[in-house]
Design an enzyme around this catalytic site. Sequence first.
Site, short mmCIF file in Angstrom:
data_model
loop_
_atom_site.label_atom_id
_atom_site.label_comp_id
_atom_site.label_asym_id
_atom_site.label_seq_id
_atom_site.Cartn_x
_atom_site.Cartn_y
_atom_site.Cartn_z
N TYR A 220 0.88 -1.13 0.06
CA TYR A 220 0.05 0.07 -0.14
C TYR A 220 0.81 1.28 0.16
CZ TYR A 220 -2.87 3.62 1.48
OH TYR A 220 -3.29 4.94 1.47
N GLY A 222 0.86 4.48 1.15
CA GLY A 222 1.00 4.97 2.36
C GLY A 222 2.38 4.56 3.15
N LYS A 229 4.82 9.57 2.91
CA LYS A 229 4.87 9.63 4.13
C LYS A 229 6.25 9.33 5.16
CE LYS A 229 1.13 11.85 4.27
NZ LYS A 229 0.07 11.47 3.47
N CYS A 272 -11.49 15.13 5.22
CA CYS A 272 -12.27 16.57 5.75
C CYS A 272 -12.26 17.46 4.75
CB CYS A 272 -11.29 17.00 7.15
SG CYS A 272 -11.70 15.99 8.43
N LYS A 274 -9.69 18.02 2.35
CA LYS A 274 -8.56 18.58 1.89
C LYS A 274 -8.32 18.55 0.26
CE LYS A 274 -3.60 17.62 2.93
NZ LYS A 274 -3.58 16.32 3.04
N ASP A 289 -1.02 17.44 -0.60
CA ASP A 289 -0.75 16.82 0.50
C ASP A 289 0.30 17.16 1.56
OD1 ASP A 289 -1.42 14.45 1.82
OD2 ASP A 289 0.08 13.40 1.02
C1 SPV Z 1 -3.04 10.33 4.11
O1 SPV Z 1 -3.73 9.41 4.54
O2 SPV Z 1 -3.15 11.42 4.49
C2 SPV Z 1 -2.67 10.17 2.62
C3 SPV Z 1 -2.57 8.89 1.95
O3 SPV Z 1 -2.33 11.15 2.29
S1 SPV Z 1 -1.22 8.00 2.59
O4 SPV Z 1 -0.01 8.07 1.57
O5 SPV Z 1 -1.52 6.66 2.90
O6 SPV Z 1 -0.84 8.81 3.83
MN MN Z 2 -1.93 12.92 3.33
#
Ligand code: SPV
Ligand code: MN
Length: 629
Positions: A220, A222, A229, A272, A274, A289
Amino acid sequence: MPSNILKERLESKQYEKLLRIDNPDLHEFIAKYIEHCTPEKVFVCTDSVEDIKYIREISIENGEEIKLTAENHTIHFDNYNDQARDKKNTKILLPQGVELDKAINTARRKESLEEIHKIMKDIMKGKELYIRFFCLGPTNSEFSQPVMQMTDSAYVAHSEDLLYRQGFEEFVRQGRNARFFKIVHSAGELDERNTSKNLDKRRVYIDLEKNMVYSANTQYGGNTIGLKKLSMRLAINRGKKEGWLTEHMLVMGVHGPDNRVTYFTGAFPSLCGKTSTSMLDNETVVGDDIAYLRKIDGRVRAVNVEKGVFGIIMGVNSKDDPIIWNALHSSAEIIFSNILMTPEGGVHWIEKDGEIPEKGINYSGEWYKGKKDENGKEITVSHRNARFTIALKNFNNLDPTLHDPKGVEIGGMVYGGRDSDTWVPIKEAFDWAHGIIAYGASLESETTAATLGQEGVRKFNPMSNLDFLSVSLRDYINANLDFAKGLEKEPSIFAVNYFLKDKDGNFLNSREDKKVWYKWAELRANRDVDAIDAPTGRIPKYEDLKKLFKEIINKEFTQEDYNEQFKIRVKENIAKIARIEKIYRTQIIDAPQILHDILEEQRERLLSAQEKHGEYIKPSKLAQQGIRF
Ligand code: SPV
Ligand code: MN
């Protein structure tokens, strides 16, 4: 000698590509993880047209992506149980004696490094390893942050191509001077659907000391897209030391009178609004993001760390999201993930226009309408966290500054959460510290039906950045407060709430009302309109909103609408302050005193207003009496 390992294990063509980067530490690092993870083959991506093409094609060849009927579109599936960030197994590694707040998931560095190295031993056996170089933020800029990614997932390497700026030449240019982040990822053993199999050994470990992240047994995005992240957590830590900020924020251009564009950042927890805010069709998008913020020449400037969108697809339809809809129906390169692929090679997702197809393949494998999981729960056509990956250049509201090395000057910052009964739709902080504390550090969001567990529970999520913090909340809040020091001009800080409800549980605003809030914020940021001082911040005057509602969305905004939406809900605001104070007193180590002071001042303003006007205060009362709190 590391170079011997590289020479032995790499085909000469790949070895030569790597030698173009004059950086022995980098070579040593790569050699170490090749020896440890033992891939069968290694591919070094120089960002040349052929190299990029190779990665795109290999992800189809090895089955991580499937070609759809529409040109340049593919679909990828993650394991049924690997559909979101794994918060439990994502940990910041800390040396003995260092503690962070309970709200941040941490583990002891030494033991965790042993564990992850054990998990990753020979993990790439039989697979090809892709080595890629990127730059977070624009290249050739004060904001540039180089990152090297090693991954055995062609899907991950391909996604990064759509989402990040190429960095191979930047690594060549910087040579031995590069202070780069390092990410090592392996999807681990795959099952017959080419999804990660050993989810019990799924780990994301962040080693701040080495500026490195390990990710194993997951696909996945994220958890695996190293530049998203994973690097964000490293960047928060680096920025803290150097005086810049990494925020979970969109960046957008809000278009004011006489062709003026004022840039805003916005932080919102998941679900929310974004993405929908960044995609407002009368404004322009820089990023949706992650933003880096720096002080340059007395001003706050920001860049989008990325150049693409990894966006939630649930709910995207032609009416509400025309810009995203059009991009998803173009021949742009797109990777869909975890939605439905129809027998004809088309796609469907939750709340897409049109009928839900009878059957196809989705994140649960073969799917048909009414299919149930092992607990008897119906499996939706797509996962609620299913996503699309696409470069920003395919959106027709793209702001021209995306790659500007200087970034954009920020005139306003917005914080918003899902809140049915407390905050007004928009308000402006009295000053920087008030905004950071009473809005950013006090951000909460109510859970929705989309998350597991009870609906309507408020979750504390300061600056919407809680999941990504690699420094203590005390340090993080202080870094935000200190950021205003030495600024010639502070951005205005706003709070928005798109989710206010009436007493019968109906939303008080429609989706398009938010267009008006941003136009008002733009005028305020430039001091073109006055505002009313309420105990919780400055709120718009009725006349200004009425005019904007008419001009922007051709809607009559009545005095009753205004009174209902902008009345100050004293009781709810005081209850919120109590909740937030309690969290900072009981769960956060050594929260700064100024946080308590600012919240206390706000409580006192609310109480004194309540004495004069009661529990629900119409804005007209505040305006008429010209009360200055
Ligand atoms: C979030 O959940 O804030 C995202 C997707 O932007 S992730 O890449 O899963 O963090
Ligand atoms: Mn995010």
